[in-house]
Design an enzyme around this catalytic site. Structure first.
Site, PDB file in Angstrom:
ATOM      1  N   ASP A 221       0.691  -1.162   0.041  1.00  0.00           N
ATOM      2  CA  ASP A 221      -0.071   0.002  -0.128  1.00  0.00           C
ATOM      3  C   ASP A 221       0.925   1.357  -0.046  1.00  0.00           C
ATOM      4  O   ASP A 221       1.801   1.405   0.678  1.00  0.00           O
ATOM      5  CB  ASP A 221      -0.742  -0.046   1.235  1.00  0.00           C
ATOM      6  CG  ASP A 221      -1.964   1.273   1.190  1.00  0.00           C
ATOM      7  OD1 ASP A 221      -2.974   0.837   0.376  1.00  0.00           O
ATOM      8  OD2 ASP A 221      -1.812   2.150   1.593  1.00  0.00           O
ATOM      9  N   ASN A 229      -2.944  13.235  -3.366  1.00  0.00           N
ATOM     10  CA  ASN A 229      -3.776  13.667  -4.541  1.00  0.00           C
ATOM     11  C   ASN A 229      -4.236  14.816  -3.911  1.00  0.00           C
ATOM     12  O   ASN A 229      -4.515  15.918  -4.884  1.00  0.00           O
ATOM     13  CB  ASN A 229      -4.951  12.542  -4.445  1.00  0.00           C
ATOM     14  CG  ASN A 229      -4.644  11.591  -5.455  1.00  0.00           C
ATOM     15  OD1 ASN A 229      -4.001  11.603  -6.552  1.00  0.00           O
ATOM     16  ND2 ASN A 229      -5.398  10.274  -5.160  1.00  0.00           N
ATOM     17  N   HIS A 234      -4.647  15.046  -8.936  1.00  0.00           N
ATOM     18  CA  HIS A 234      -4.918  13.479  -9.329  1.00  0.00           C
ATOM     19  C   HIS A 234      -3.729  13.216 -10.500  1.00  0.00           C
ATOM     20  O   HIS A 234      -3.350  11.934 -10.728  1.00  0.00           O
ATOM     21  CB  HIS A 234      -6.382  13.259  -9.802  1.00  0.00           C
ATOM     22  CG  HIS A 234      -7.178  13.128  -8.706  1.00  0.00           C
ATOM     23  ND1 HIS A 234      -7.507  12.190  -7.813  1.00  0.00           N
ATOM     24  CD2 HIS A 234      -8.107  14.227  -8.159  1.00  0.00           C
ATOM     25  CE1 HIS A 234      -8.285  12.379  -6.965  1.00  0.00           C
ATOM     26  NE2 HIS A 234      -8.739  13.675  -7.155  1.00  0.00           N
ATOM     27  N   ASP A 238      -1.544   9.879 -10.139  1.00  0.00           N
ATOM     28  CA  ASP A 238      -1.466   8.914 -11.438  1.00  0.00           C
ATOM     29  C   ASP A 238      -0.101   8.774 -11.683  1.00  0.00           C
ATOM     30  O   ASP A 238       0.583   7.504 -12.028  1.00  0.00           O
ATOM     31  CB  ASP A 238      -2.207   9.437 -12.623  1.00  0.00           C
ATOM     32  CG  ASP A 238      -3.576   9.255 -12.455  1.00  0.00           C
ATOM     33  OD1 ASP A 238      -4.059   8.940 -11.512  1.00  0.00           O
ATOM     34  OD2 ASP A 238      -4.361   9.970 -13.404  1.00  0.00           O
ATOM     35  N   GLU A 264      -4.712   2.540  -4.218  1.00  0.00           N
ATOM     36  CA  GLU A 264      -3.304   2.570  -4.234  1.00  0.00           C
ATOM     37  C   GLU A 264      -2.669   1.157  -3.604  1.00  0.00           C
ATOM     38  O   GLU A 264      -1.567   1.278  -3.196  1.00  0.00           O
ATOM     39  CB  GLU A 264      -2.823   3.867  -3.257  1.00  0.00           C
ATOM     40  CG  GLU A 264      -3.208   3.658  -1.818  1.00  0.00           C
ATOM     41  CD  GLU A 264      -4.664   4.025  -1.599  1.00  0.00           C
ATOM     42  OE1 GLU A 264      -4.838   4.449  -0.505  1.00  0.00           O
ATOM     43  OE2 GLU A 264      -5.399   4.404  -2.298  1.00  0.00           O
TER      44      GLU A 264
END
Length: 349
Positions: A221, A229, A234, A238, A264
């Site tokens: 994780d 974010n 975002h 990404d 994630e």
């Protein structure tokens, strides 16, 4: 060329044509020049025939090799190369098997005709040549020749279509394979989709149960991903995910499997790996991710960290049980401060 090189003459109606422009090429070979002229005259006048005369069989053969006539009419008895030998030489040419050959001869012995037929002669003309018989036999041979040409053209078209079809099938197969591959990969990170990862997990687990080789899984994780974010947007989130996936793939073996389980959270399947070795892999992965900074601007960089839970398959556990064990270890790693690796205990401990 020597006497009788080329002359375009025609025959009366009744000759087969494929259209207004279709002209049949006829070669007449006889060492006696008057005989070639008599045969040409017997064929009459027609715009459908182009007649070429030869008194030398070798010159005729050379011309036939490059011009591919529709019909050859040859005398039998000629010095150096008779009609049967000429027929054999024609049949030996790459395109010579399909050229009709008529041989004119005054000899009617069965042995001569048998030898001629074995050499590839299609028809015979008695001598002296009868004009009506000549025209009838020529018409039959040209009709057969035209049928052969049409069949060959149809066959060529069919072969071309078959090649196009084979190419289309191959291209479609490549496209289907690519679509199938894309359907098994996460569009953003290139990791396996959750569904494909679980399919491979089932396969590897079945292999593990057959071979008793170890099998381990990592649950991974990204730490504080929501903050990335929220702070950077975002697009940067990404970028972080693709960066993370690339580092993972560089650290894992070719037969390991990396899957995106959602958001994630990722998982790595490590065949033939016990929990001690899987822990080593996880630590190497954690350090590599922390060391590989992401450049946002010339002066700003982003550092990622990950928390990892490690579990090994024991006995005949189902995939859900192994993933749950790794997930519990991941939960412990996050609550212990993140950026660390925790091993799951064996069942019952």
């Amino acid at each position: 060329m020597s006497a009788g090189r080329k002359s375009e003459e025609t025959m009366n109606s009744g000759q087969p044509t494929t259209g207004p422009g279709r002209v049949f090429s006829i070669v007449i070979v006889d060492d006696a020049r008057p005989s070639t002229l008599l045969l040409k005259a017997a064929l009459g006048d027609s715009a459908n025939l182009a007649i070429t005369l030869f008194t030398d069989p070798q010159e005729a053969l050379t011309w036939i090799e490059t011009h591919r006539p529709d019909l050859v009419i040859t005398d039998y008895v000629m010095p150096e190369m008779d009609g049967i030998a000429l027929a054999r030489r024609i049949r030996a040419l790459p395109h010579g098997a399909a050229v009709p050959i008529i041989m004119a001869t005054a000899r009617n012995e069965a042995a001569v005709r048998t030898l001629a037929l074995s050499a590839g002669i299609n028809e015979f003309l008695g001598k002296p040549v009868d004009g009506t018989e000549l025209r009838a036999r020529v018409q039959n041979m040209l009709h057969l020749r035209e049928q052969h040409v049409q069949l060959q053209e149809a066959n060529n078209r069919l072969q071309a279509l078959n090649k196009m079809l084979a190419l289309e099938i191959e291209q479609r197969k490549i496209l289907e394979d690519e679509l199938r591959r894309l359907a098994t990969l996460d569009a953003l990170t290139g990791a396996l989709t959750r569904r494909r990862f679980l399919e491979l997990f089932d396969q590897e687990l079945a292999r593990r149960n057959r071979t008793n080789l170890p099998l381990s899984v990592l649950m991974i994780d990204l730490d504080h991903f929501k903050l990335i974010n929220d702070r950077f947007g975002h697009a940067t989130g990404d970028l972080a995910l693709t960066h993370f996936s690339a580092v993972c793939k560089a650290c894992l073996r070719t037969h390991d499997h990396l899957g995106r389980m959602g958001g994630e959270e990722f998982a790595a399947l490590l065949p033939e790996t016990n929990i001690e070795d899987a822990h080593v892999v996880a630590e190497r992965l954690r350090r590599s991710i922390a060391a590989a900074k992401i450049s946002l601007t010339e002066d700003e960089h982003l550092t990622l960290t990950v928390s990892i839970g490690v579990a090994e398959c024991y006995g005949f556990q189902p995939p859900e049980a192994i993933l749950a064990a790794a997930d519990r270890a991941l939960y412990q790693a996050k609550h212990a401060g993140r950026n660390r690796v925790i091993r799951a205990l064996p069942p019952g401990e």
